[in-house]
Design an enzyme around this catalytic site. Structure first.
Site, PDB file in Angstrom:
ATOM      1  N   THR A  87      69.964  22.903 136.326  1.00 24.89           N
ATOM      2  CA  THR A  87      70.477  21.698 136.008  1.00 24.89           C
ATOM      3  C   THR A  87      69.704  20.309 136.665  1.00 24.89           C
ATOM      4  O   THR A  87      68.910  20.487 137.758  1.00 24.89           O
ATOM      5  CB  THR A  87      72.002  21.401 137.148  1.00 24.89           C
ATOM      6  N   ASN A 112      73.434  32.660 144.994  1.00 24.67           N
ATOM      7  CA  ASN A 112      72.266  31.564 145.447  1.00 24.67           C
ATOM      8  C   ASN A 112      73.250  30.574 145.618  1.00 24.67           C
ATOM      9  O   ASN A 112      74.467  30.228 145.404  1.00 24.67           O
ATOM     10  CB  ASN A 112      71.718  31.163 144.057  1.00 24.67           C
ATOM     11  N   PHE A 116      70.691  22.659 143.255  1.00 19.76           N
ATOM     12  CA  PHE A 116      70.009  21.716 142.431  1.00 19.76           C
ATOM     13  C   PHE A 116      68.748  21.340 142.534  1.00 19.76           C
ATOM     14  O   PHE A 116      68.255  20.145 142.701  1.00 19.76           O
ATOM     15  CB  PHE A 116      70.975  20.567 142.056  1.00 19.76           C
ATOM     16  N   SER A 178      79.024  23.684 140.007  1.00 19.85           N
ATOM     17  CA  SER A 178      78.201  24.479 140.508  1.00 19.85           C
ATOM     18  C   SER A 178      78.829  24.286 141.995  1.00 19.85           C
ATOM     19  O   SER A 178      79.183  23.462 142.494  1.00 19.85           O
ATOM     20  CB  SER A 178      77.013  23.875 140.784  1.00 19.85           C
ATOM     21  N   ASN A 180      77.343  24.772 144.788  1.00 20.35           N
ATOM     22  CA  ASN A 180      76.424  24.400 145.676  1.00 20.35           C
ATOM     23  C   ASN A 180      76.066  22.866 146.051  1.00 20.35           C
ATOM     24  O   ASN A 180      75.000  22.560 146.517  1.00 20.35           O
ATOM     25  CB  ASN A 180      75.028  25.108 145.472  1.00 20.35           C
ATOM     26  N   THR A 181      76.800  22.184 145.461  1.00 22.29           N
ATOM     27  CA  THR A 181      76.794  20.708 145.724  1.00 22.29           C
ATOM     28  C   THR A 181      78.244  20.238 146.128  1.00 22.29           C
ATOM     29  O   THR A 181      79.061  20.332 145.610  1.00 22.29           O
ATOM     30  CB  THR A 181      76.540  19.805 144.397  1.00 22.29           C
ATOM     31  N   LYS A 220      80.394  22.949 131.530  1.00 25.81           N
ATOM     32  CA  LYS A 220      80.444  23.980 131.948  1.00 25.81           C
ATOM     33  C   LYS A 220      81.373  24.362 133.168  1.00 25.81           C
ATOM     34  O   LYS A 220      81.495  23.368 134.143  1.00 25.81           O
ATOM     35  CB  LYS A 220      79.100  24.436 132.431  1.00 25.81           C
ATOM     36  N   ASN A 249      80.326  29.498 135.273  1.00 23.70           N
ATOM     37  CA  ASN A 249      79.401  29.411 136.401  1.00 23.70           C
ATOM     38  C   ASN A 249      79.482  30.639 137.307  1.00 23.70           C
ATOM     39  O   ASN A 249      80.415  31.271 137.060  1.00 23.70           O
ATOM     40  CB  ASN A 249      79.443  27.841 137.166  1.00 23.70           C
ATOM     41  N   GLY A 271      76.217  38.027 138.168  1.00 20.70           N
ATOM     42  CA  GLY A 271      75.911  39.208 137.692  1.00 20.70           C
ATOM     43  C   GLY A 271      77.114  40.151 137.530  1.00 20.70           C
ATOM     44  O   GLY A 271      77.970  39.582 137.196  1.00 20.70           O
ATOM     45  N   TYR A 321      71.363  35.368 132.880  1.00 18.69           N
ATOM     46  CA  TYR A 321      70.496  34.883 133.750  1.00 18.69           C
ATOM     47  C   TYR A 321      70.370  36.194 134.702  1.00 18.69           C
ATOM     48  O   TYR A 321      69.124  36.630 134.516  1.00 18.69           O
ATOM     49  CB  TYR A 321      71.110  33.964 134.602  1.00 18.69           C
TER      50      TYR A 321
HETATM   51  C1  LIG Z   1      69.545  31.370 141.135  1.00 18.02           C
HETATM   52  C2  LIG Z   1      70.675  31.027 140.102  1.00 18.02           C
HETATM   53  C3  LIG Z   1      70.744  29.307 139.950  1.00 18.02           C
HETATM   54  C4  LIG Z   1      71.582  29.019 139.076  1.00 18.02           C
HETATM   55  N1  LIG Z   1      71.622  27.396 138.948  1.00 18.02           N
HETATM   56  C5  LIG Z   1      72.220  27.116 137.883  1.00 18.02           C
HETATM   57  C6  LIG Z   1      72.282  25.552 137.858  1.00 18.02           C
HETATM   58  O1  LIG Z   1      71.398  24.849 138.065  1.00 18.02           O
HETATM   59  N2  LIG Z   1      73.106  24.851 136.653  1.00 18.02           N
HETATM   60  C7  LIG Z   1      74.120  25.844 136.209  1.00 18.02           C
HETATM   61  O2  LIG Z   1      74.929  25.148 135.321  1.00 18.02           O
HETATM   62  N3  LIG Z   1      74.165  26.997 136.457  1.00 18.02           N
HETATM   63  C8  LIG Z   1      73.411  27.670 137.263  1.00 18.02           C
HETATM   64  N4  LIG Z   1      73.548  29.192 137.633  1.00 18.02           N
HETATM   65  C9  LIG Z   1      74.429  29.832 136.874  1.00 18.02           C
HETATM   66  C10 LIG Z   1      73.954  30.494 135.701  1.00 18.02           C
HETATM   67  O3  LIG Z   1      73.467  29.604 134.722  1.00 18.02           O
HETATM   68  C11 LIG Z   1      75.395  31.256 135.211  1.00 18.02           C
HETATM   69  O4  LIG Z   1      76.427  30.554 134.692  1.00 18.02           O
HETATM   70  C12 LIG Z   1      75.774  32.393 136.239  1.00 18.02           C
HETATM   71  O5  LIG Z   1      74.847  33.111 136.939  1.00 18.02           O
HETATM   72  C13 LIG Z   1      76.526  33.541 135.508  1.00 18.02           C
HETATM   73  O6  LIG Z   1      75.636  34.349 134.435  1.00 18.02           O
HETATM   74  P1  LIG Z   1      75.012  35.630 135.232  1.00 18.02           P
HETATM   75  O7  LIG Z   1      75.970  36.637 135.676  1.00 18.02           O
HETATM   76  O8  LIG Z   1      74.322  36.125 133.697  1.00 18.02           O
HETATM   77  O9  LIG Z   1      73.718  35.098 136.037  1.00 18.02           O
HETATM   78  C14 LIG Z   1      72.481  29.688 138.569  1.00 18.02           C
HETATM   79  C15 LIG Z   1      72.589  31.066 138.706  1.00 18.02           C
HETATM   80  C16 LIG Z   1      71.622  31.633 139.530  1.00 18.02           C
HETATM   81  C17 LIG Z   1      71.746  33.116 139.676  1.00 18.02           C
END
Ligand SMILES: Cc1cc2nc3c(=O)[nH]c(=O)nc-3n(C[C@H](O)[C@H](O)[C@H](O)COP(=O)(O)O)c2cc1C
Length: 340
Positions: A87, A112, A116, A178, A180-181, A220, A249, A271, A321
């Site tokens: 982001t 995590n 941002f 998110s 985290n904000t 999202k 997310n 995950g 991711y």
């Molecule tokens: C380290 C980390 C940082 C992430 N940062 C963002 C972000 O900045 N913006 C966002 O929309 N999602 C962020 N995500 C969420 C991922 O885009 C995704 O929606 C989420 O991890 C679920 O998918 P996954 O299980 O394949 O990781 C982040 C995920 C991880 C693990």
């Protein structure tokens, strides 16, 4: 040859954030020395049209891995049909204090609370313009608000990023989920979301008129919203003709990893432990959204089976991711070979 078999044990001996930094540096070096073809899966899949854009395949990289837009062509060389950068916020920010990234290896998961960390929209757009060269896929730009911006002014931040990203992005992802904000997820309350999203829709129409180009935007959402709220949000998305919904997310729930190391760390869990929940959200969305609004499924995709579940639940595209962190580029090859 699967390079990740050799590099993963080395990377996993480092703390997760150093491993991430080292990987991104390695990818940038590969771009510099035109060695990206070493990452190629040597395979392609069926293209698909979503949001009026032709995606070379259904597999995308989710937001958060390339937060600065520096590594698009190297990541794209792994076979991704789309890369979502961000982001990104209007101003550069450092994010939360470290440590803020944790592996929960027992469940192939990550927690995590990055917050941002990003170079700000102007620098990110410069990076994107340079690093997308050579990538034939789709580039999404995921936007959010700065930590210092009060929620009552959040709309200003989204608008600033939206206007600047519009000429560069193939699509824009509006991140209101998110964990985290502080307060960001409150923007998912249907009344608040209506104010923000209708303003962005107006802006999109204006920018389309000015530029003659329509750039779709996706919203999202989090997995931690209840069924009633999903229904209300779908009514809003249908009414505003939102171009797509990205689900989901990370989660703040720790139900699936209770008792495991790092389970009590604050932040978003991703995950395999979130796969089922995010698939449920996709299934609910596909019941309540107009059929013309595509769903992009993300959360715990780490195999052909888990990707197929997302598609079966109603997703047109899938993103990964955390699966990439644990499985490496061979995951992308496997998903492409399955021609989902
Ligand atoms: C380290 C980390 C940082 C992430 N940062 C963002 C972000 O900045 N913006 C966002 O929309 N999602 C962020 N995500 C969420 C991922 O885009 C995704 O929606 C989420 O991890 C679920 O998918 P996954 O299980 O394949 O990781 C982040 C995920 C991880 C693990």
């Amino acid at each position: 040859m699967d390079f990740y078999k050799i590099t993963r044990p080395i990377l996993f001996r480092l703390d997760p954030e150093s491993a991430h930094r080292l990987t991104m540096t390695g990818l940038r070096i590969m771009t510099r020395f035109k060695a990206e073809s070493l990452l190629s899966p040597g395979i392609s899949a069926e293209p698909i049209e979503v949001m009026g854009i032709k995606f070379p395949n259904r597999i995308g990289l989710a937001a958060g891995l390339d937060k600065s837009g520096n590594c698009i062509s190297a990541l794209g060389a792994m076979g991704f049909g789309s890369i979502e950068v961000g982001t990104i916020t209007p101003l550069a920010q450092d994010g939360n204090p470290k440590p803020r990234l944790f592996r929960v290896k027992e469940r192939q998961a990550i927690i995590n609370r990055m917050g941002f960390n990003n170079p700000g929209i102007d620098a990110a757009l410069e990076n994107i313009s340079l690093s997308r060269k050579g990538f034939k896929g789709v580039v999404g730009i995921n936007i959010g608000k700065n930590k210092v911006t009060e929620n009552s002014r959040a709309i200003d931040d989204y608008l600033k990023c939206f206007r600047k990203a519009y000429p560069i992005a193939d699509y824009i992802a509006v991140n209101i989920s998110s964990p985290n904000t502080a307060g960001l997820r409150d923007l998912q309350n249907p009344q608040t979301a209506e104010g923000l999203l209708s303003r962005l829709k107006d802006e999109q129409a204006l920018l389309q008129e000015e530029s003659g180009r329509y750039v779709p935007f996706a919203v999202k959402i989090a997995p931690d919203i209840h069924c009633g709220q999903i229904k209300e949000l779908c009514e809003l998305f249908n009414a505003l003709r939102i171009d797509a919904v990205i689900a989901t997310n990370t989660t703040i729930s720790r139900e699936a990893i209770k008792g495991l190391p790092h389970a009590t760390e604050n932040g978003g869990l991703s995950g395999s432990p979130i796969a089922e929940k995010s698939t449920e959200v996709i299934a609910e969305l596909s019941e309540d959204l107009d059929k013309s609004i595509p769903i992009i499924g993300v959360g715990g995709v780490d195999s052909v089976t888990s990707a197929k579940e997302k598609i079966k639940a109603g997703a047109k595209l899938v993103q990964v991711y955390t699966g990439l962190i644990y499985r490496g580029p061979s995951l992308v090859r496997e998903l492409l070979a399955a021609n989902l």
